[in-house]
Design an enzyme around this catalytic site. Structure first.
Site, mmCIF file in Angstrom:
data_model
loop_
_atom_site.group_PDB
_atom_site.id
_atom_site.type_symbol
_atom_site.label_atom_id
_atom_site.label_comp_id
_atom_site.label_asym_id
_atom_site.label_seq_id
_atom_site.Cartn_x
_atom_site.Cartn_y
_atom_site.Cartn_z
ATOM 1 N N HIS A 43 0.837 -1.209 0.000
ATOM 2 C CA HIS A 43 0.000 0.000 0.000
ATOM 3 C C HIS A 43 0.867 1.253 0.000
ATOM 4 O O HIS A 43 0.680 2.152 0.824
ATOM 5 C CB HIS A 43 -0.921 -0.001 1.229
ATOM 6 C CG HIS A 43 -1.896 -1.140 1.252
ATOM 7 N ND1 HIS A 43 -2.580 -1.527 2.381
ATOM 8 C CD2 HIS A 43 -2.295 -1.980 0.262
ATOM 9 C CE1 HIS A 43 -3.356 -2.556 2.099
ATOM 10 N NE2 HIS A 43 -3.197 -2.860 0.813
HETATM 11 C C1 LIG Z 1 0.403 -7.331 -4.483
HETATM 12 C C2 LIG Z 1 -0.577 -6.233 -4.126
HETATM 13 C C3 LIG Z 1 -1.695 -6.553 -3.351
HETATM 14 C C4 LIG Z 1 -2.598 -5.542 -3.017
HETATM 15 N N1 LIG Z 1 -3.785 -5.873 -2.404
HETATM 16 C C5 LIG Z 1 -4.766 -4.946 -2.317
HETATM 17 C C6 LIG Z 1 -6.079 -5.321 -1.932
HETATM 18 O O1 LIG Z 1 -6.378 -6.485 -1.667
HETATM 19 N N2 LIG Z 1 -7.025 -4.347 -1.869
HETATM 20 C C7 LIG Z 1 -6.752 -3.044 -2.153
HETATM 21 O O2 LIG Z 1 -7.648 -2.197 -2.040
HETATM 22 N N3 LIG Z 1 -5.502 -2.652 -2.531
HETATM 23 C C8 LIG Z 1 -4.531 -3.578 -2.655
HETATM 24 N N4 LIG Z 1 -3.296 -3.229 -3.116
HETATM 25 C C9 LIG Z 1 -2.985 -1.804 -3.293
HETATM 26 C C10 LIG Z 1 -3.578 -1.169 -4.542
HETATM 27 O O3 LIG Z 1 -3.699 -2.101 -5.586
HETATM 28 C C11 LIG Z 1 -2.698 0.016 -4.930
HETATM 29 O O4 LIG Z 1 -2.637 0.925 -3.843
HETATM 30 C C12 LIG Z 1 -3.236 0.772 -6.124
HETATM 31 O O5 LIG Z 1 -3.470 -0.100 -7.191
HETATM 32 C C13 LIG Z 1 -2.254 1.867 -6.528
HETATM 33 O O6 LIG Z 1 -2.810 2.592 -7.596
HETATM 34 P P1 LIG Z 1 -1.961 3.703 -8.342
HETATM 35 O O7 LIG Z 1 -2.799 4.222 -9.438
HETATM 36 O O8 LIG Z 1 -1.421 4.662 -7.340
HETATM 37 O O9 LIG Z 1 -0.682 2.949 -8.906
HETATM 38 P P2 LIG Z 1 -0.560 1.617 -9.756
HETATM 39 O O10 LIG Z 1 -1.861 0.931 -9.887
HETATM 40 O O11 LIG Z 1 0.564 0.859 -9.158
HETATM 41 O O12 LIG Z 1 -0.175 2.136 -11.199
HETATM 42 C C14 LIG Z 1 1.065 2.711 -11.522
HETATM 43 C C15 LIG Z 1 1.465 2.156 -12.880
HETATM 44 O O13 LIG Z 1 2.501 2.967 -13.404
HETATM 45 C C16 LIG Z 1 3.425 2.128 -14.060
HETATM 46 N N5 LIG Z 1 4.717 2.844 -14.129
HETATM 47 C C17 LIG Z 1 5.585 3.095 -13.117
HETATM 48 N N6 LIG Z 1 6.619 3.787 -13.574
HETATM 49 C C18 LIG Z 1 6.409 3.991 -14.896
HETATM 50 C C19 LIG Z 1 7.124 4.671 -15.921
HETATM 51 N N7 LIG Z 1 8.311 5.288 -15.678
HETATM 52 N N8 LIG Z 1 6.608 4.655 -17.175
HETATM 53 C C20 LIG Z 1 5.430 4.036 -17.467
HETATM 54 N N9 LIG Z 1 4.720 3.380 -16.527
HETATM 55 C C21 LIG Z 1 5.190 3.383 -15.262
HETATM 56 C C22 LIG Z 1 3.459 0.880 -13.209
HETATM 57 O O14 LIG Z 1 3.954 -0.228 -13.943
HETATM 58 C C23 LIG Z 1 2.003 0.740 -12.815
HETATM 59 O O15 LIG Z 1 1.277 -0.083 -13.706
HETATM 60 C C24 LIG Z 1 -2.359 -4.201 -3.439
HETATM 61 C C25 LIG Z 1 -1.239 -3.894 -4.210
HETATM 62 C C26 LIG Z 1 -0.365 -4.906 -4.576
HETATM 63 C C27 LIG Z 1 0.838 -4.579 -5.427
#
Ligand SMILES: Cc1cc2nc3c(=O)[nH]c(=O)nc-3n(C[C@H](O)[C@H](O)[C@H](O)COP(=O)(O)OP(=O)(O)OC[C@H]3O[C@@H](n4cnc5c(N)ncnc54)[C@H](O)[C@@H]3O)c2cc1C
Length: 597
Positions: free
Chosen positions: A549
């Site tokens: 998280h």
């Molecule tokens: C293993 C795991 C289990 C989890 N379990 C839960 C759960 O059960 N329930 C829940 O509510 N939350 C859970 N979470 C947390 C939740 O999924 C995340 O907090 C949320 O998805 C984050 O969203 P975001 O948009 O901030 O980033 P992300 O969804 O991580 O998206 C960021 C994206 O940017 C991409 N990226 C990074 N750098 C670059 C770059 N330089 N160029 C291009 N692309 C790039 C990454 O590859 C990624 O796909 C979990 C997370 C993980 C990893």
């Protein structure tokens, strides 16, 4: 035979050539290159740097609202469309295997608070980001979390009452009609059980809800519900997987595009020259809490001294970039279970016989082990005065200053999981289950900064902040004991899995046991000696992990208080640039973090 998963996976350190970051005044690229979007021959209105959870929701909604908008999403990881590893919920643990290509493994710096251990943090790295690999736990923040964002961190429009309609818009609550804090027409389906997620209550035990469609048994991820479903009908919505954004391209101080490189792990044989995609209206950095600060720093936005160290010219001196890193420290306590119990261990280990056994039920009815995350019981836990006494004096100040006058804040989420989670697996054929507990608002805060101006895969300088505050250790010690008491009373209990418990001194009453039946409900709690307490502390330092998280590294706060973006998510000091992902959280949220924005 023991299966041992090590956390030593490293990224290739291929260094990229220095490139000019000045964008051409017309056309998509700085030089001709054979890529998918070159053929489109247009400038985009909006470019998303990162194609994860938040980017998918925003880009999908914008495209649906105005199909004439030319939107580009650049994602460094692979695509996920109709891939069973993502759509079948039961496979979620496979994404954490050491050979996984759908998460990024990031080593924290060795920490004195963890006896020198380097804690490895993983985050989603594929189209859909975390939403496509996560555990699918549906949990919601406390109302006071958002009210803190608004009042404590000065962000007008981010209070609970403002955000609730948006939260409802995302979901279809498949449990019961007319619940005032839930939505009924959103694209994401949530299934199973009644409500521990009103956002104002704590201490309600329920079968834990999941981001799974109860009709199809499929993961309710973001890309299948916001992006893939529009791509055939809207050519203006472009998604490129396997493209890593290195930096933002500016003209004067206005963002006009991004520079990106092909990720040759996802696109083998692709060229390794930098490309530039241009945007007319906006660039949105949406690379997650572990990706967004790096893009800003490589673009000259960050603490001047850090940029100087890597030879990057400062565009905006913004010391908050990469600071304020937070997570929810987690502990998994393992127990043995009978071989006739249902466990996800086989599917998590990619056991083809087990997957074949459960596939027909999933295909025909959307049910069975492939249609679940195995996390069935849980609670957002807020202690009673007696429990606070047991937790001890280290936690008193934190309780009084942070929790006591906010009755909707829990100090932990804990529950059970029908699988082993850890590194040293039980003997083949021995099934296990886990009690899991995470700290909802750890006091320890860390930071994450770049170590290279050019290499998008360079490991960061990463202080996780885990256990840097003794109050976090005190609460975790209590949670270990609580997990143990609950775990050994469950009907499926057949003993403690010794390798996953503290090394208690010989003769200790707390020593792990093998049993052929559970303990009675009214069995006295285990009494721990001072030596046992010490053993628990050492065990926690060696064992606690990321709860996946990661948040907070581009915080939405006033600039003079370490903020990176304002309440409209605009990056301070430049134009045409926003950050939208979990990195903008100014303070922690007492919940699993998917879709908290
Ligand atoms: C293993 C795991 C289990 C989890 N379990 C839960 C759960 O059960 N329930 C829940 O509510 N939350 C859970 N979470 C947390 C939740 O999924 C995340 O907090 C949320 O998805 C984050 O969203 P975001 O948009 O901030 O980033 P992300 O969804 O991580 O998206 C960021 C994206 O940017 C991409 N990226 C990074 N750098 C670059 C770059 N330089 N160029 C291009 N692309 C790039 C990454 O590859 C990624 O796909 C979990 C997370 C993980 C990893």
């Amino acid at each position: 035979m023991k299966r041992v998963w090590t956390r030593e996976r490293k990224f290739s350190m291929r260094s990229n050539r220095m490139v000019k970051t000045i964008a051409p005044t017309s056309g998509l690229y700085s030089r001709p290159a054979k890529t998918d979007i070159e053929k489109l021959n247009f400038e985009f209105d909006i470019i998303f740097a990162g194609g994860g959870t938040t980017a998918g929701v925003i880009a999908g909604r914008l495209a649906a609202a105005d199909p004439s908008l030319k939107i580009l999403i650049l994602e460094t990881g692979p695509g996920t469309q109709d891939d069973l590893a993502h759509t079948q919920p039961g496979r979620f643990l496979t994404h954490l295997r050491p050979d996984s290509t759908t998460v990024r493994f990031i080593d924290g710096n060795p920490s004195e608070h963890l006896n020198g251990r380097s804690l490895n943090v993983q985050c989603g790295q594929c189209v859909g980001g975390g939403s496509s690999v996560n555990f699918m736990m549906y949990t919601r923040a406390s109302a006071s979390d958002y009210n803190d964002w608004e009042k404590v961190h000065d962000n007008p429009g981010w209070g609970f009452e403002d955000l609730l309609p948006l939260s409802k818009k995302a979901e279809t609550y498949q449990i019961a009609a007319d619940r005032p804090t839930h939505g009924y027409s959103g694209p994401l389906k949530r299934t199973l059980v009644d409500d521990a997620n009103t956002m104002t209550e704590v201490n309600g035990y329920v079968r834990w809800p999941k981001w799974i469609d109860e009709r199809s048994g499929k993961r309710s991820d973001v890309p299948h519900h916001f992006i893939y479903n529009q791509q055939a009908s809207n050519k203006n919505l472009q998604l490129l997987a396997g493209c890593s954004v290195r930096r933002i391209v500016f003209e004067h101080n206005r963002a006009v595009g991004v520079e990106y490189l092909h990720n040759t792990r996802v696109r083998p044989g692709a060229d390794d020259v930098p490309h530039i995609a241009r945007s007319k209206r906006l660039v949105v950095v949406s690379a997650g809490a572990c990706g967004s600060p790096a893009i800003l720093e490589r673009s000259g936005i960050g603490a001047k001294d850090i940029l100087e160290k890597h030879g990057i010219q400062s565009l905006v001196d913004l010391p908050g970039v990469g600071e304020n890193y937070q997570d929810h420290t987690v502990l998994f306590v393992p127990f043995l279970t009978s071989n006739d119990s249902d466990s996800l261990d086989g599917i998590a280990g990619n056991d083809q016989d087990e997957i074949t056994k459960w596939t027909p039920l999933w295909l025909e009815e959307g049910k069975g082990l492939l249609a679940t995350n195995g996390i069935d019981g849980g609670v957002k836990f807020r202690p009673t005065p007696e429990e606070l006494k047991i937790i001890g004096p280290e936690f008193e100040k934190r309780w009084t200053s942070f929790y006591s006058n906010k009755p909707d804040k829990a100090i932990s989420w804990y529950g059970c999981l029908a699988a082993f989670v850890g590194t040293v697996y039980p003997e083949a054929g021995q099934k296990a289950y886990s009690m899991a507990a995470y700290l909802t608002y750890p006091a320890g805060v860390g930071s994450m900064h770049i170590t290279s101006a050019e290499d998008v895969n360079a490991p960061p300088d990463f202080d996780t902040g885990v256990f840097s505050c003794p109050e976090d250790v005190a609460v975790m010690k209590y949670l270990y004991k609580r997990c143990r008491e609950l775990g050994r009373r469950m009907a499926c209990y057949r003993g403690d899995y010794a390798a996953g418990h503290p090394a208690f001194p010989e003769g200790s009453a707390a020593a792990p046991q093998k049993r052929d039946r559970p303990f009675d409900i009214d069995e006295p709690d285990i009494a721990y000696s001072p030596e046992d307490e010490q053993a628990i502390e050492e065990y926690l330092k060696a064992t606690v992990a990321t709860a996946w998280h990661s948040i907070g590294t581009c915080a939405m706060k006033p600039r003079n208080k370490g903020g990176v973006v304002d309440a409209r998510l605009n990056v301070y000091g430049v134009e045409g640039l926003k950050v939208a992902d979990l990195s903008i959280c100014p303070g922690n949220v007492g919940t699993n973090t998917s879709l908290q924005l």
